[in-house]
Design a protein around this motif. Sequence first.
Motif, PDB file in Angstrom:
ATOM      1  N   GLU A 119       0.832  -1.196   0.000  1.00  0.00           N
ATOM      2  CA  GLU A 119       0.000   0.000   0.000  1.00  0.00           C
ATOM      3  C   GLU A 119       0.871   1.252   0.000  1.00  0.00           C
ATOM      4  N   LYS A 120       0.224   2.409  -0.048  1.00  0.00           N
ATOM      5  CA  LYS A 120       0.961   3.671  -0.081  1.00  0.00           C
ATOM      6  C   LYS A 120       1.427   4.045   1.324  1.00  0.00           C
ATOM      7  N   MET A 121       2.623   4.637   1.370  1.00  0.00           N
ATOM      8  CA  MET A 121       3.198   5.090   2.635  1.00  0.00           C
ATOM      9  C   MET A 121       4.032   6.331   2.398  1.00  0.00           C
ATOM     10  N   ILE A 122       4.577   6.875   3.474  1.00  0.00           N
ATOM     11  CA  ILE A 122       5.524   7.984   3.385  1.00  0.00           C
ATOM     12  C   ILE A 122       6.909   7.433   3.712  1.00  0.00           C
ATOM     13  N   PHE A 123       7.836   7.640   2.786  1.00  0.00           N
ATOM     14  CA  PHE A 123       9.216   7.160   2.914  1.00  0.00           C
ATOM     15  C   PHE A 123      10.058   8.319   3.422  1.00  0.00           C
ATOM     16  N   CYS A 124      10.634   8.174   4.619  1.00  0.00           N
ATOM     17  CA  CYS A 124      11.413   9.245   5.237  1.00  0.00           C
ATOM     18  C   CYS A 124      12.891   8.878   5.238  1.00  0.00           C
ATOM     19  N   VAL A 125      13.723   9.726   4.613  1.00  0.00           N
ATOM     20  CA  VAL A 125      15.165   9.507   4.594  1.00  0.00           C
ATOM     21  C   VAL A 125      15.854  10.848   4.758  1.00  0.00           C
ATOM     22  N   GLY A 126      16.748  10.947   5.758  1.00  0.00           N
ATOM     23  CA  GLY A 126      17.314  12.261   6.052  1.00  0.00           C
ATOM     24  C   GLY A 126      16.193  13.220   6.405  1.00  0.00           C
ATOM     25  N   THR A 127      16.190  14.381   5.782  1.00  0.00           N
ATOM     26  CA  THR A 127      15.102  15.341   5.994  1.00  0.00           C
ATOM     27  C   THR A 127      14.096  15.318   4.848  1.00  0.00           C
ATOM     28  N   LYS A 128      14.213  14.326   3.967  1.00  0.00           N
ATOM     29  CA  LYS A 128      13.286  14.206   2.835  1.00  0.00           C
ATOM     30  C   LYS A 128      12.178  13.212   3.179  1.00  0.00           C
ATOM     31  N   GLN A 129      10.950  13.570   2.792  1.00  0.00           N
ATOM     32  CA  GLN A 129       9.802  12.697   3.002  1.00  0.00           C
ATOM     33  C   GLN A 129       8.972  12.679   1.727  1.00  0.00           C
ATOM     34  N   ILE A 130       8.723  11.471   1.203  1.00  0.00           N
ATOM     35  CA  ILE A 130       8.084  11.357  -0.104  1.00  0.00           C
ATOM     36  C   ILE A 130       7.133  10.166  -0.119  1.00  0.00           C
ATOM     37  N   GLU A 131       6.047  10.314  -0.853  1.00  0.00           N
ATOM     38  CA  GLU A 131       5.073   9.229  -0.937  1.00  0.00           C
ATOM     39  C   GLU A 131       5.637   8.075  -1.763  1.00  0.00           C
ATOM     40  N   CYS A 132       5.313   6.860  -1.375  1.00  0.00           N
ATOM     41  CA  CYS A 132       5.789   5.679  -2.104  1.00  0.00           C
ATOM     42  C   CYS A 132       4.713   4.611  -2.143  1.00  0.00           C
ATOM     43  N   LYS A 133       4.868   3.701  -3.085  1.00  0.00           N
ATOM     44  CA  LYS A 133       4.061   2.486  -3.155  1.00  0.00           C
ATOM     45  C   LYS A 133       4.966   1.314  -2.806  1.00  0.00           C
ATOM     46  N   SER A 134       4.468   0.390  -2.010  1.00  0.00           N
ATOM     47  CA  SER A 134       5.291  -0.739  -1.593  1.00  0.00           C
ATOM     48  C   SER A 134       4.773  -2.044  -2.201  1.00  0.00           C
ATOM     49  N   LEU A 135       5.705  -2.915  -2.541  1.00  0.00           N
ATOM     50  CA  LEU A 135       5.367  -4.250  -3.041  1.00  0.00           C
ATOM     51  C   LEU A 135       6.251  -5.247  -2.299  1.00  0.00           C
ATOM     52  N   ILE A 136       5.636  -6.078  -1.484  1.00  0.00           N
ATOM     53  CA  ILE A 136       6.395  -7.068  -0.714  1.00  0.00           C
ATOM     54  C   ILE A 136       6.906  -8.155  -1.655  1.00  0.00           C
ATOM     55  N   LEU A 137       8.226  -8.348  -1.654  1.00  0.00           N
ATOM     56  CA  LEU A 137       8.847  -9.365  -2.508  1.00  0.00           C
ATOM     57  C   LEU A 137       8.976 -10.700  -1.792  1.00  0.00           C
TER      58      LEU A 137
END
Length: 603
Positions: free
Chosen positions: A277-295
């Motif tokens: 599902e969609k989430m917010i990916f936080c790295v450093g001070t950047k935060q961006i929407e992402c889609k996840s696919l469990i492998l």
Amino acid sequence: MNSLIIGTAGHIDHGKTSLIRSLNGFEGDTLEEEKARKITINLSFSNLSKGDKNISFVDVPGHKDLVKTMISGAFAFSACLFVVDINEGFKEQSIEHLKVLKLLEIEKIILVFSKCDLCENLSSRAKILLKELDNLELKPLKIFYTSTFTNLGIEELKEYLFSLEPKNADENLVFHYYIDRVFSLKGIGTVVTGSLNEGKISVGEKIICLDTQKELLVKNIQNHEQNYESICAFNRVALSLNCDYKELKKGFLLSKKGFFKGFLECDCVVNGKIKNEKMIFCVGTKQIECKSLILKELAKDKFFVHFQFEKQLFLSFDEKFILLQNNRFVGGGRVLNPVNEPLKKEQKKEFLSLLEKKDFKQVFEFLKNTHKYGFGLLSSYQRFKLNREESLALARTLTEVFIDEKNLNIYHLSVLDELKKFVFFVIDKNPYAMLSAHFLALRISWASEELCEFVLKQMGEFLDFERGVYFKKGMNFEKLKEKNNNELYQILKKQGIKPDSPYNLYDYLELDRRSGDEILKKLTKNGFIVRLAHNLFVEKKALESLIQQFLALLNTQSLDVQSVKQQFNLSRKYAIAYLEYLDKQENVVKKQEKRFLKTNGLD
């Protein structure tokens, strides 16, 4: 520089900001809203010095709705003051912050029980809370009992912080800096601040903003209002840059040119309760929407996950990240594959397993066997956190490979037979072919010149070599050149005023470019052909015939590019070249892009 970045963590109103104020006198809550609501909203930065030691504090908010801000600050921590109100104990944000710290691998945690002056039975209360530590998997370096009202434990805590050793900085790492603030100062210009966790930077160095791909110059460096010529991790750093402050934003990444490429996807190992599902990916001070696919599910609440982003990220191997959903913490992990790697699902699972173990020799073996036509080491820093020398040293331990050290490519030896077959095909097709490594590399996109040269040298049983050229064994080199000289001339003669470009002619005759250039040069010198432009050679008699036709037409009309194109069915490139050659005739004049005969009185 003897420096340490220490952050705060804990539930709202447990005394994080008050603790920093007691340690160094800094008032972090400066916004009107912060003062009115008596809570921390923004990150605040301050420091405490003693002799040559410096502590940089990053105070983060504890409100549940400000977890994004807390996370952006936590990426900078080298150690953490984990603050718990001894009267309230471990609360919602205490647990959430602790999970974030664990995933960011912040191991130096100092537990600070606050507001101890308000606790009626400190001893029994402490016993209860200390039992909870085991359940929370929190193993602090040290525990302090404090009160900012009575100053209980503050001096002891301060002395302890100065006793902590700074985090060792790896000098092989590349400058990597997420911006957390951008502003403009009169007389100085654009200033950015951030926590330098990797690499080193010096005044006068050129860097790049990866998000804008714009090069920048570092004009000045400060750490807590002190100027430095250079500074390395781990430090709070302010940089003065030669750009408009409006071009930069919080979350933008600054680095050195040539190390990082942007991608819209990555593969990671994730710990947490997540779904596709969609989430917010936080790295450093950047935060961006992402889609996840469990492998692949690895264990309870542990997965290999493929992420897709709405914008490019410039991630690197082993970089930590945190995941949010509906503004709540759901997990986090480490980046394993930061680039677009075209692998089938089962192959990718195997690849990620090797990356998670950091078994880079097996990673290289896997890539060697998977990528038949070679894999590159130019991006090794981003992909594996290995520099060029480390990557080459690892490549040299592999078997059944050819290493192109100049272009940093690794080839499985099985491709040698494929290249040899191509050489035999060329020779069978044209026994008069004149080959070189450059010729082969142009014809076979995946092969480097160094690999092609290696193959050609191995074919001494079938090929002769003279003056930089490989050719069929037993052929007389001078006769071979003369044969190709005549062939090339006959082709140009046949093509007349519409000759192919030299490179197309060389490919047709299976000539390497150097040999082809020498033949054209000789034909030009001997007066058989005329060079009209960089890549336009025309047979001399065909050219003279065309010029006579031009002169005949000029008796009744003018000529320009458009009329020549139409009447002789030529491309614009050819029409311009021929008209420029016509301009050399003594009886021709050019006016406003048209050509006339001087005998018509128009000169």
